[in-house]
Motif scaffolding. Structure first.
Motif, short mmCIF file in Angstrom:
data_model
loop_
_atom_site.label_atom_id
_atom_site.label_comp_id
_atom_site.label_asym_id
_atom_site.label_seq_id
_atom_site.Cartn_x
_atom_site.Cartn_y
_atom_site.Cartn_z
N ASN A 94 -28.30 -27.98 3.85
CA ASN A 94 -28.63 -27.02 5.27
C ASN A 94 -27.95 -26.50 6.23
OD1 ASN A 94 -30.95 -27.57 3.73
ND2 ASN A 94 -31.00 -30.04 4.68
N LEU A 95 -26.91 -27.55 6.79
CA LEU A 95 -25.87 -26.89 8.28
C LEU A 95 -25.88 -25.57 7.69
CD1 LEU A 95 -25.02 -27.36 10.63
CD2 LEU A 95 -23.34 -28.61 9.08
N MET A 96 -25.19 -25.33 6.66
CA MET A 96 -24.44 -23.71 5.98
C MET A 96 -25.45 -22.52 6.01
SD MET A 96 -21.47 -25.23 2.45
CE MET A 96 -22.14 -23.10 2.11
N ALA A 97 -26.75 -22.86 5.66
CA ALA A 97 -27.97 -22.35 5.92
C ALA A 97 -28.28 -22.33 7.27
CB ALA A 97 -29.16 -22.45 5.14
N LEU A 102 -28.36 -18.16 12.05
CA LEU A 102 -27.68 -18.67 13.76
C LEU A 102 -26.95 -17.08 13.93
CD1 LEU A 102 -28.03 -19.19 16.43
CD2 LEU A 102 -26.32 -20.93 16.22
N ARG A 103 -25.61 -17.26 13.20
CA ARG A 103 -25.00 -15.87 13.04
C ARG A 103 -25.64 -14.50 13.36
NH1 ARG A 103 -22.12 -17.06 8.26
NH2 ARG A 103 -21.73 -18.63 9.67
N THR A 104 -27.11 -14.51 12.05
CA THR A 104 -27.97 -13.38 11.38
C THR A 104 -28.48 -13.84 12.76
OG1 THR A 104 -28.06 -13.82 9.53
CG2 THR A 104 -29.17 -12.10 10.28
N LEU A 105 -29.17 -13.99 13.45
CA LEU A 105 -29.57 -13.79 15.20
C LEU A 105 -28.70 -13.43 16.03
CD1 LEU A 105 -32.06 -16.75 15.00
CD2 LEU A 105 -32.61 -14.48 14.85
N LEU A 106 -27.46 -14.07 16.00
CA LEU A 106 -27.37 -13.65 17.24
C LEU A 106 -26.50 -11.96 16.96
CD1 LEU A 106 -24.53 -17.00 17.51
CD2 LEU A 106 -25.97 -15.56 18.98
N GLY A 107 -26.50 -11.66 16.15
CA GLY A 107 -26.02 -10.07 15.55
C GLY A 107 -26.74 -8.93 16.05
N GLN A 108 -28.05 -9.99 16.05
CA GLN A 108 -29.09 -9.37 16.00
C GLN A 108 -29.63 -8.26 17.61
OE1 GLN A 108 -32.72 -10.53 14.66
NE2 GLN A 108 -32.34 -10.14 12.72
N GLN A 117 -32.43 -20.07 20.61
CA GLN A 117 -31.46 -21.40 20.94
C GLN A 117 -32.32 -22.79 20.14
OE1 GLN A 117 -30.82 -22.55 23.82
NE2 GLN A 117 -30.78 -24.72 23.35
N ALA A 118 -34.00 -22.31 19.15
CA ALA A 118 -34.36 -23.10 18.82
C ALA A 118 -33.54 -23.54 17.00
CB ALA A 118 -35.65 -22.69 17.82
N VAL A 119 -33.05 -22.25 17.13
CA VAL A 119 -32.02 -22.53 15.73
C VAL A 119 -30.52 -23.37 15.73
CG1 VAL A 119 -30.78 -21.44 13.96
CG2 VAL A 119 -33.20 -20.41 14.05
N ALA A 120 -30.31 -22.66 17.11
CA ALA A 120 -29.37 -23.95 18.23
C ALA A 120 -29.22 -25.28 17.29
CB ALA A 120 -28.54 -23.08 18.62
N THR A 121 -30.63 -25.83 18.35
CA THR A 121 -30.93 -26.79 18.32
C THR A 121 -30.47 -27.60 16.87
OG1 THR A 121 -32.45 -26.28 20.26
CG2 THR A 121 -32.46 -28.30 18.72
N GLN A 122 -31.23 -26.81 16.22
CA GLN A 122 -31.40 -27.20 14.30
C GLN A 122 -29.53 -28.21 14.46
OE1 GLN A 122 -33.29 -24.25 11.92
NE2 GLN A 122 -35.20 -24.98 11.95
N GLN A 127 -25.69 -31.44 13.09
CA GLN A 127 -24.18 -31.99 13.16
C GLN A 127 -24.63 -33.37 12.98
OE1 GLN A 127 -22.59 -28.56 16.08
NE2 GLN A 127 -21.76 -27.72 13.72
N ALA A 128 -25.14 -33.82 13.90
CA ALA A 128 -25.49 -34.94 14.84
C ALA A 128 -25.37 -36.08 13.94
CB ALA A 128 -25.99 -35.05 16.04
N LYS A 129 -26.49 -35.81 12.36
CA LYS A 129 -26.70 -36.25 11.58
C LYS A 129 -25.66 -36.56 10.70
CE LYS A 129 -30.18 -36.47 7.84
NZ LYS A 129 -30.99 -35.68 7.25
N LEU A 130 -24.76 -35.92 10.47
CA LEU A 130 -23.92 -35.75 9.93
C LEU A 130 -22.57 -36.59 10.04
CD1 LEU A 130 -23.20 -32.03 8.58
CD2 LEU A 130 -23.57 -33.99 6.74
N PHE A 131 -23.03 -36.73 11.61
CA PHE A 131 -21.54 -37.28 12.26
C PHE A 131 -21.72 -38.52 12.23
CE2 PHE A 131 -20.05 -39.65 16.18
CZ PHE A 131 -18.53 -38.98 16.61
N ASP A 132 -22.96 -39.25 12.25
CA ASP A 132 -23.17 -40.25 11.88
C ASP A 132 -23.11 -41.43 10.79
OD1 ASP A 132 -24.74 -40.65 15.45
OD2 ASP A 132 -26.67 -39.65 14.61
N GLY A 133 -23.80 -40.24 10.28
CA GLY A 133 -23.17 -40.68 8.97
C GLY A 133 -21.93 -40.90 8.66
#
Length: 179
Positions: A94-97, A102-108, A117-122, A127-133
């Motif tokens: 999910n993080l990779m997707a 985000l990369r696509t949005l930043l390229g537009q 901002q919404a995608v960056a929050t995701q 990342q926080a969930k993976l770090f917590d695990g």
């Protein structure tokens, strides 16, 4: 005059041999790949599944031997790490997707800042969930490794990496650096 012709023909022979050598080496090199080796095609690996299993067995045997673990402790640790890996696998995909999105949005040029901002929050949440695990796994692993054993902490007032390595080599489980 004869000497002059001899030199001229000798020169032409040398030039011909040089050109022939260049042509021959060029045809010999033409069959070889140019540049660095390409990675294996997607979905393929350099190691077979048997190779991976063998390497894993060697790793776990050495780890168990170096840490002085019982067979039960080693099995518990392997199960813990496999559970964590399985749980994290979907989150990593999910993080990779979301990062690609985000990369696509930043390229537009005309991308909506709110959407970015919404995608960056995701991305941050995943990342926080993976770090917590990862952190929870580390704490559980530490508890399994040190069950019933006291931990020894060294308190260093030196910021030198050399001093930290000396303390670690002396057998300290933890090193606190106070600056």
């Amino acid at each position: 005059m004869l000497k002059q012709e001899w030199r001229t023909s000798k020169t032409w022979v040398m030039i011909g041999m040089l050109l022939l050598g260049l042509v021959m080496s060029g045809t010999a090199l033409a069959g070889q790949p140019v540049g660095p080796l390409a990675p294996p095609p997607r979905g393929e690996s350099l190691l077979t599944s048997e190779d991976r299993a063998t390497l894993a067995q060697i790793f776990w045997h050495r780890t168990q031997e170096r840490l002085g673990l019982t067979d039960q402790q080693a099995a518990d640790i392997r199960a813990l790490l496999e559970t964590q890996r399985t749980a994290a696998r979907a989150d990593v995909k999910n993080l990779m997707a979301v990062r690609r999105q985000l990369r696509t949005l930043l390229g537009q040029q005309a991308a909506d800042p709110a959407a970015i901002q919404a995608v960056a929050t995701q991305v941050k949440e995943l990342q926080a969930k993976l770090f917590d695990g990862h952190l929870q796994t580390q704490l559980t692993l530490r508890a399994k490794l040190t069950a019933g054993k006291p931990l020894f902490n060294a308190w260093l007032a030196l910021g030198s990496p050399f001093a930290v390595e000396l303390a670690a080599d002396a057998g300290c489980d933890l090193v606190t650096v106070d600056q």
